[in-house]
Design an enzyme around this catalytic site. Structure first.
Site, PDB file in Angstrom:
ATOM      1  N   GLU A 292       0.887  -1.184   0.080  1.00  9.73           N
ATOM      2  CA  GLU A 292       0.043  -0.014  -0.166  1.00  9.73           C
ATOM      3  C   GLU A 292       0.929   1.257  -0.001  1.00  9.73           C
ATOM      4  O   GLU A 292       0.561   2.241  -0.354  1.00  9.73           O
ATOM      5  CB  GLU A 292      -1.042   0.019   1.258  1.00  9.73           C
ATOM      6  CG  GLU A 292      -2.531   0.412   0.764  1.00  9.73           C
ATOM      7  CD  GLU A 292      -3.338   0.339   2.130  1.00  9.73           C
ATOM      8  OE1 GLU A 292      -3.944  -0.817   1.875  1.00  9.73           O
ATOM      9  OE2 GLU A 292      -3.174   0.601   3.192  1.00  9.73           O
ATOM     10  N   HIS A 313       7.148 -27.287  -1.230  1.00 15.40           N
ATOM     11  CA  HIS A 313       6.575 -28.560  -1.923  1.00 15.40           C
ATOM     12  C   HIS A 313       5.573 -27.999  -2.549  1.00 15.40           C
ATOM     13  O   HIS A 313       4.635 -28.591  -2.956  1.00 15.40           O
ATOM     14  CB  HIS A 313       6.020 -29.468  -0.853  1.00 15.40           C
ATOM     15  CG  HIS A 313       7.235 -29.810   0.116  1.00 15.40           C
ATOM     16  ND1 HIS A 313       7.656 -31.039  -0.126  1.00 15.40           N
ATOM     17  CD2 HIS A 313       7.920 -29.226   1.092  1.00 15.40           C
ATOM     18  CE1 HIS A 313       8.625 -31.379   0.716  1.00 15.40           C
ATOM     19  NE2 HIS A 313       8.910 -30.169   1.667  1.00 15.40           N
ATOM     20  N   LYS A 427     -14.214   0.788  -3.698  1.00 10.70           N
ATOM     21  CA  LYS A 427     -15.329   1.054  -2.740  1.00 10.70           C
ATOM     22  C   LYS A 427     -16.225   1.576  -3.777  1.00 10.70           C
ATOM     23  O   LYS A 427     -17.562   1.438  -3.160  1.00 10.70           O
ATOM     24  CB  LYS A 427     -14.655   2.218  -1.826  1.00 10.70           C
ATOM     25  CG  LYS A 427     -13.870   1.386  -0.826  1.00 10.70           C
ATOM     26  CD  LYS A 427     -13.712   2.173   0.427  1.00 10.70           C
ATOM     27  CE  LYS A 427     -12.092   1.760   1.102  1.00 10.70           C
ATOM     28  NZ  LYS A 427     -11.575   2.618   2.079  1.00 10.70           N
TER      29      LYS A 427
HETATM   30  O1  PA5 Z   1      -3.613   1.154   5.864  1.00  9.16           O
HETATM   31  C1  PA5 Z   1      -4.687   1.712   5.761  1.00  9.16           C
HETATM   32  O2  PA5 Z   1      -4.767   2.678   5.728  1.00  9.16           O
HETATM   33  C2  PA5 Z   1      -5.941   0.851   5.324  1.00  9.16           C
HETATM   34  O3  PA5 Z   1      -5.345  -0.444   5.309  1.00  9.16           O
HETATM   35  C3  PA5 Z   1      -6.780   1.003   6.366  1.00  9.16           C
HETATM   36  O4  PA5 Z   1      -6.147   0.584   7.701  1.00  9.16           O
HETATM   37  C4  PA5 Z   1      -8.188   0.150   6.104  1.00  9.16           C
HETATM   38  O5  PA5 Z   1      -8.696   0.578   4.960  1.00  9.16           O
HETATM   39  C5  PA5 Z   1      -9.124   0.163   7.277  1.00  9.16           C
HETATM   40  O6  PA5 Z   1      -9.547   1.581   7.364  1.00  9.16           O
HETATM   41  P1  PA5 Z   1     -10.233   2.196   8.639  1.00  9.16           P
HETATM   42  O7  PA5 Z   1      -9.276   1.660   9.623  1.00  9.16           O
HETATM   43  O8  PA5 Z   1     -10.604   3.519   8.301  1.00  9.16           O
HETATM   44  O9  PA5 Z   1     -11.451   1.191   8.866  1.00  9.16           O
END
Ligand code: PA5
Length: 450
Positions: A292, A313, A427
């Site tokens: 990310e 394996h 989303k």
């Molecule tokens: O690293 C990030 O920002 C994302 O992976 C969020 O943690 C994830 O989308 C969950 O978001 P939230 O904490 O707003 O529910």
């Protein structure tokens, strides 16, 4: 004391000293940008000093809440996804018993409730099975969402709120719900204020995937009986080490530099390999952290992982002999938690007596080095990240090591390592297909394409 060290012996043959020196110089510059707070996304670098600058009053409240949950609950349901999920799971799976939720293990071994994770996908089957598993048990819920509006966790929370309210009444349920969210905004924050839930804060300047050492990770981790003071102290020692050193003395910079050398050479995958099942979710956490942070603007290494020797394996053939697109980063725990000796057998029908008296770890480590040599010979450069042991300090240090290396590596790549604009696309489509008000037009358009 160093809890983390980096062994590059099986990587250096794949690049020239000049290539590495140039990358290290870039890593050094990126480190200064990170530490001075002058780079992109600098409003999300609260994690850099977190191991010492964390809110001590809230930390004490986390320990109190954990104590209460350990006392009044047979199970804790942790609701969250992505950065609001993976760190806690990684720590609990690594630091606690391998069969934590089996039988009475959680209570007998750790004096803790069972811990279940949900809201990290949308499966009705999993939800049904979890509700079934909790039947007859006293449980509490820790719902974690920085935005407070994430669909997966919001749905799971609505379901568990209803179950808790039916079981304990509205007031009783409120005493068993702990919300970790933004200090001021979001649906979860307003709901918690209205219902009177105890809340913990995801700091404004710490993004989800860098939040394991905030209440996001710390509350569930503390409930499992892990010593969170030790976890923070390991992270703090590592922070100091990485702040105090530069150039090739700084192993996080060396790691970031090598990743970028391999990327520049045309590698597209970094494969994290572990030899301990307890590290499976540490690798999942690492994948999110780097994926990310760096996967944007059509750039970045694809972070993948394998559990070894299991996957030798299944995936071993590809790693050894498939497309030469990867380098490997091995996570090695130097001192394992416990040892099992291989017994002598008089008849030796399985031919294993040459290993009698040796430990499983002796075999595991030799399997690891054999694999490192084989993969290197097969054209896959190997880096080894050593963790001292299976304790809290080593894991705290490891979390910080990778976070620091990720910030540096992202800046070297020329991206903002602290945003995640790409995750919005699915989303928008999901809301449209689900018929969320405001998304009707897009919904019609998408349905025609299906
Ligand atoms: O690293 C990030 O920002 C994302 O992976 C969020 O943690 C994830 O989308 C969950 O978001 P939230 O904490 O707003 O529910």
């Amino acid at each position: 004391m160093n809890y983390i060290s980096l062994d590059c012996n099986k990587a250096t043959q794949f690049f020239s000293p000049d290539e590495f020196d140039a990358a290290l110089e870039r890593a050094d510059k990126a480190r200064s940008v990170l530490l001075k707070g002058t780079g992109a996304g600098n409003d999300f670098i609260g994690w850099v000093n977190l191991p010492t600058s964390y809110d001590k009053e809230e930390f004490a409240r986390i320990k109190e809440a954990a104590k209460r949950i350990r006392k009044d609950s047979e199970a804790l349901v942790v609701i969250g996804i992505g950065g609001s999920y993976l760190g806690a799971r990684a720590a609990i799976e690594f630091l606690r018993h391998s069969f934590y939720n089996e039988g009475d293990n959680a209570r007998k071994i750790h004096g803790a409730p069972e811990i279940f994770f949900v809201g990290n996908q949308l499966s009705g089957t999993y939800m049904t099975d979890l509700i079934e598993a909790l039947r007859g048990k006293d449980f509490s819920v820790n719902v974690i969402s920085k935005s407070g509006t994430t669909t997966e966790s919001s749905i799971a929370f609505r379901i568990f709120r209803e179950i808790l309210e039916t079981k304990y009444g509205k007031e009783g349920a409120a005493k068993r719900i702990y919300a970790t969210t933004d200090k001021k905004k979001g649906a979860l924050k307003s709901l918690s204020d209205v219902q009177g839930y105890e809340t913990f804060v995801v700091p404004d300047d710490v993004g989800g995937r860098y939040s394991v050492l905030t209440a996001v990770g710390l509350l569930p981790i503390a409930v499992s009986g892990v010593d969170i003071d030790e976890l923070m102290s390991g992270a703090a020692e590592e922070m100091q080490r990485l702040k105090d050193t530069d150039g090739k003395d700084n192993e996080a910079l060396t790691y970031a530099a090598m990743r970028n050398v391999f990327l520049d050479q045309g590698k597209s995958v970094e494969l994290m390999a572990n030899y301990e099942p307890g590290l499976h979710y540490v690798a999942e956490w690492w994948k999110q952290l780097f994926g990310e942070s760096e996967g944007k603007d059509k750039k970045g290494l694809f972070p993948a992982s394998v559990d070894l020797t299991t996957d030798l394996h299944s995936m071993g053939q590809y790693i050894q002999d498939g497309q030469r697109i990867m380098f490997e980063t091995v996570l090695c725990v130097d001192e394992p938690g416990s040892q099992v000796e291989i017994p002598e057998d008089e008849e030796d029908l399985d031919g294993l007596n040459y290993l009698a008296g040796k430990t499983m770890d002796f075999v595991n480590k030799n399997a690891m080095y054999a694999t490192v040599l084989a993969h290197t010979e097969g054209g896959v450069p190997n880096l080894i990240v050593h963790m001292k042991d299976t304790g809290e300090k080593s894991l705290g240090a490891l979390f910080y090591f990778f976070e620091f290396a990720c910030g540096v590596s992202g800046y070297m790549l020329g991206v903002n390592p602290f945003d995640q604009p790409g995750v919005e696309s699915y989303k928008k489509n999901m809301f449209a297909l689900l018929g969320k008000p405001g998304y009707e037009e897009l919904g019609e358009e998408l349905r025609k394409k299906l």
